[in-house]
Write a protein that holds these residues in place. Structure first.
Motif, PDB file in Angstrom:
ATOM      1  N   THR A 152       7.125  -1.891   5.594  1.00 59.60           N
ATOM      2  CA  THR A 152       7.589  -1.663   4.227  1.00 59.60           C
ATOM      3  C   THR A 152       6.604  -0.795   3.442  1.00 59.60           C
ATOM      4  OG1 THR A 152       6.606  -3.779   3.661  1.00 59.60           O
ATOM      5  CG2 THR A 152       8.996  -3.749   4.005  1.00 59.60           C
ATOM      6  N   GLU A 153       5.340  -0.836   3.856  1.00 62.76           N
ATOM      7  CA  GLU A 153       4.320  -0.111   3.096  1.00 62.76           C
ATOM      8  C   GLU A 153       3.063   0.060   3.945  1.00 62.76           C
ATOM      9  OE1 GLU A 153       3.540  -2.153  -0.534  1.00 62.76           O
ATOM     10  OE2 GLU A 153       2.248  -0.531  -1.265  1.00 62.76           O
ATOM     11  N   VAL A 154       2.361   1.151   3.676  1.00 59.93           N
ATOM     12  CA  VAL A 154       1.084   1.358   4.374  1.00 59.93           C
ATOM     13  C   VAL A 154      -0.001   1.566   3.328  1.00 59.93           C
ATOM     14  CG1 VAL A 154      -0.171   3.032   5.807  1.00 59.93           C
ATOM     15  CG2 VAL A 154       2.108   2.307   6.479  1.00 59.93           C
ATOM     16  N   HIS A 155      -1.161   0.926   3.549  1.00 58.97           N
ATOM     17  CA  HIS A 155      -2.310   1.176   2.678  1.00 58.97           C
ATOM     18  C   HIS A 155      -3.252   2.095   3.441  1.00 58.97           C
ATOM     19  CE1 HIS A 155      -6.123  -0.011   0.511  1.00 58.97           C
ATOM     20  NE2 HIS A 155      -5.357   0.587  -0.393  1.00 58.97           N
ATOM     21  N   LEU A 156      -3.396   3.318   2.950  1.00 60.08           N
ATOM     22  CA  LEU A 156      -4.085   4.337   3.735  1.00 60.08           C
ATOM     23  C   LEU A 156      -5.569   4.024   3.917  1.00 60.08           C
ATOM     24  CD1 LEU A 156      -2.488   7.620   2.295  1.00 60.08           C
ATOM     25  CD2 LEU A 156      -1.682   6.196   4.162  1.00 60.08           C
ATOM     26  N   GLU A 157      -6.242   3.664   2.815  1.00 58.59           N
ATOM     27  CA  GLU A 157      -7.697   3.499   2.868  1.00 58.59           C
ATOM     28  C   GLU A 157      -8.101   2.417   3.863  1.00 58.59           C
ATOM     29  OE1 GLU A 157     -10.725   5.321   2.358  1.00 58.59           O
ATOM     30  OE2 GLU A 157      -9.301   5.935   0.817  1.00 58.59           O
ATOM     31  N   SER A 158      -7.303   1.324   3.924  1.00 56.06           N
ATOM     32  CA  SER A 158      -7.660   0.238   4.849  1.00 56.06           C
ATOM     33  C   SER A 158      -6.943   0.376   6.192  1.00 56.06           C
ATOM     34  CB  SER A 158      -7.328  -1.113   4.219  1.00 56.06           C
ATOM     35  OG  SER A 158      -5.924  -1.183   3.972  1.00 56.06           O
ATOM     36  N   ALA A 159      -6.193   1.456   6.369  1.00 52.04           N
ATOM     37  CA  ALA A 159      -5.405   1.681   7.603  1.00 52.04           C
ATOM     38  C   ALA A 159      -4.636   0.422   7.993  1.00 52.04           C
ATOM     39  CB  ALA A 159      -6.311   2.156   8.743  1.00 52.04           C
TER      40      ALA A 159
END
Ligand SMILES: Cc1cc2nc3c(=O)[nH]c(=O)nc-3n(C[C@H](O)[C@H](O)[C@H](O)COP(=O)(O)OP(=O)(O)OC[C@H]3O[C@@H](n4cnc5c(N)ncnc54)[C@H](O)[C@@H]3O)c2cc1C
Length: 439
Positions: free
Chosen positions: A131-138
Motif C-alpha cells: 500500500t505504501e513504501v517509505h523510501l528512507e527506511s527502505a
C-alpha cells in the motif's frame, strides 16, 4: 549480503528475483495476487504475448529460455486479412528462421517464479498487497489476510506494473519527481477462436494475424492448444466504438462487416464481448527511477508502453539484465548501480514508447496498403544486398539487442538515404525520358 524487498511477482518481478538470488542477495518478493501456479489466471491482461530476442536473451542468462520456450509458437510474419477475407503474408525478416514467439503469460510467469525459488535466499509471498513504501527506511507496508505488516530491506524495488504503488510513493516523497501518463483513445478486448478438430489451428499457426481497418484493428496470436487469442483494439468513444456497440445485434453486425472471415471461427464472440473487460492502453514516463541506494523501479512500473511493438515485457526483461550488469560493475555502491541502470535505460524506454505508438498506426492502417508492402519488400531486398549494413527498424527492435534509441535513430537515417536514393533514381529516369523525347 544486502536484502531486497521486491514488490510484484509479475513477469519482470520473478525474473529479477532470480537475477538477485543468483548474486546471493537476500530477496523477499511480495505479490498482491494468489500464486499463479495454483490455477489463478492473470486477470484482465493479454493471455499470450510475443517474446523475441531481448526477452529470450534475458531468460538465457538465468538458464530458463528452453524451459520457457518449450510451449511457445514461432510466428514468422504478419498474416494480413482484408475485408474480403483475402490473405497476404509478410515475413518479419529476410531470414525465415527469424521469428517472434507466442507464449502464454501464465506459463511464462510460472517459469520465472520457479526459477527465482530455486535460490534458497529468495522467498516469495503471495496475497501481500503493497500500500505504501517509505523510501528512507527502505520499507514497505503490506496488506495481508492477517492484517498489515511492514517489510524492511536495504532497498525496495518496484516491479509492480503500470499502476505501481512503489512509484506512487516515490512521486510523493521525491521532490521534482517527473511523471507523465497518457492514455490512447483506444481500448482493447480479448476474444477467442477455439481449436479445430483434434486441437488443430483453424488459421495459419505460425503467423501473427492482423485485420487492419485504418482507425482500429484486430490481431490474433496462436496458443499451444490450437486456439487463438484475438485482441480487438477499438475507440472507446465515437460513432462506431465500444461505447455505441451495446446490443448483441450491434456486435454481430460490426464483426460481420469488418471481420467476416473471423466471425465464423468465433462461436463465443457474443459471450466474450459481453463478459471480457475492456482494457485501457497507457504510456507512462517518469524520472528518476531510483532514490539513492534505497528504491528503484523496473519494467512497466518505470516505463509502461502500449503493446503494438510487442516489446513491453521484452524491455522489462532487458531492464533486469542491465540492472544485474550494473550491480556487477558497482558491487559496493548500490546507489551508483541504480543511477547507471537509469542512465542506460531511460532514453531507450522513451524511444520504445514512441516506437510503440508509431507501430499502432503502421499495424492498423499501413499494413493494408500495397505501398507499405512494397516498402517491406524493399527493406528485405536492401537487407539481403547489404547484410549487417542495412537493417530494417523492425529487425533492429525485434531481432537484435541494439539499444532502442540507437535503432530508432539508425532507422531515420536509413529511411532518409533510401528516399534520397529513390528520388535520385526517379529524377534520373524523368531526365532520361525528357532527353529521349527531345532528341
Ligand atoms: C494487451 C497487451 C498485450 C501485450 N503484448 C505484449 C507482447 O506481445 N510482448 C511484450 O513484450 N509485451 C506485451 N505487453 C506488455 C507486457 O504485458 C508488460 O510490459 C509486462 O507485463 C510488464 O511486466 P512487469 O513485470 O513490469 O509488470 P506486470 O506484468 O504488470 O506485473 C506486475 C505485478 O505486480 C503485481 N502488483 C501490482 N501492484 C501491486 C501491489 N500494490 N502490491 C503487490 N503486488 C502488486 C501485479 O499483480 C503483477 O503480478 C502487452 C500488454 C498488453 C496490455
Amino acid at each position: 549480503m544486502p536484502k531486497f524487498v521486491l514488490i510484484g511477482s509479475g513477469l519482470a518481478g520473478g525474473l529479477l528475483a532470480a537475477f538477485l538470488g543468483r548474486r546471493g542477495y537476500e530477496v523477499d518478493l511480495y505479490e498482491r495476487r494468489a500464486d499463479p501456479r495454483e490455477g489463478n489466471i492473470v486477470g484482465g491482461r493479454s493471455i499470450n504475448l510475443a517474446i523475441s530476442t531481448r526477452g529470450i536473451h534475458a531468460l538465457e542468462q538465468i538458464g530458463i529460455a528452453e524451459e520457457a520456450l518449450q510451449h511457445a509458437i514461432p510466428m514468422r510474419g504478419r498474416m494480413i486479412h482484408d475485408r474480403s477475407g483475402e490473405l497476404h503474408f509478410s515475413p518479419y525478416d529476410v531470414d525465415p528462421k527469424k521469428c517472434i514467439n507466442s507464449i502464454g503469460r501464465g506459463a511464462l510467469n510460472t517459469t520465472v517464479i520457479d526459477a527465482a525459488q530455486r535460490y534458497p535466499n529468495v522467498r516469495v509471498h503471495f496475497n501481500h498487497k503493497c500500500t505504501e513504501v517509505h523510501l528512507e527506511s527502505a520499507s514497505a507496508q503490506l496488506e495481508t489476510a492477517e492484517g498489515i505488516i511492514t517489510a524492511r530491506g536495504d532497498a525496495v524495488i518496484g516491479v509492480d506494473g503500470a499502476f505501481s504503488a512503489v512509484r506512487k510513493s516515490m512521486q510523493s516523497e521525491i521532490a521534482n519527481f517527473r511523471y507523465d501518463e497518457s492514455h490512447l483513445a483506444h481500448g482493447y478486448k480479448e476474444l477467442t477462436i477455439p481449436p479445430g478438430l483434434n486441437a488443430s489451428w483453424r488459421m495459419e499457426k505460425n503467423a501473427l494475424h492482423i485485420w487492419p481497418r485504418k482507425s482500429f484493428m484486430m490481431i490474433a496470436l496462436p496458443n499451444p492448444d490450437g486456439s487463438f487469442t484475438c485482441t480487438l483494439f477499438w475507440e472507446f468513444e465515437g460513432p462506431r466504438s465500444f461505447a455505441t456497440t451495446k446490443t448483441e445485434d450491434d456486435v454481430r453486425r460490426f464483426f460481420e462487416e469488418e471481420f467476416p472471415d473471423a466471425v465464423s471461427l468465433m462461436p463465443s464472440l457474443l459471450d466474450d464481448f459481453r463478459n471480457n473487460p475492456t482494457g485501457s492502453l497507457v504510456t507512462i514516463r517518469c524520472a528518476p527511477w531510483f532514490y539513492r541506494g534505497k528504491a528503484c523501479l523496473v519494467g512497466d512500473a518505470a516505463h509502461a508502453v502500449v503493446p503494438f511493438y510487442g516489446q513491453g515485457m521484452n524491455a522489462a526483461f532487458e531492464d533486469c539484465v542491465v540492472l544485474d550488469e550494473c550491480f556487477e560493475e558497482f558491487p559496493k555502491n548500490r546507489e551508483r548501480g541504480f543511477a547507471e541502470y537509469f542512465r542506460r535505460r531511460k532514453q531507450n524506454a522513451d524511444a520504445l514508447a514512441d516506437l510503440a505508438i508509431e507501430n499502432f498506426i503502421e499495424m492498423r492502417d499501413k499494413t493494408a496498403s500495397k505501398i507499405f508492402r512494397a516498402k517491406k519488400k524493399l527493406d528485405h531486398a536492401l537487407e539481403a544486398a547489404l547484410p549487417g549494413i542495412y537493417l530494417p527498424l523492425y529487425t533492429m527492435v525485434t531481432f537484435t539487442r541494439m539499444p532502442y534509441a540507437k535503432a530508432a535513430k539508425r532507422a531515420r537515417i536509413q529511411d532518409a538515404l533510401v528516399y534520397a536514393g529513390l528520388f535520385v533514381i526517379a529524377a534520373t529516369l524523368v531526365a532520361a525520358m525528357l532527353w529521349l523525347i527531345a532528341t
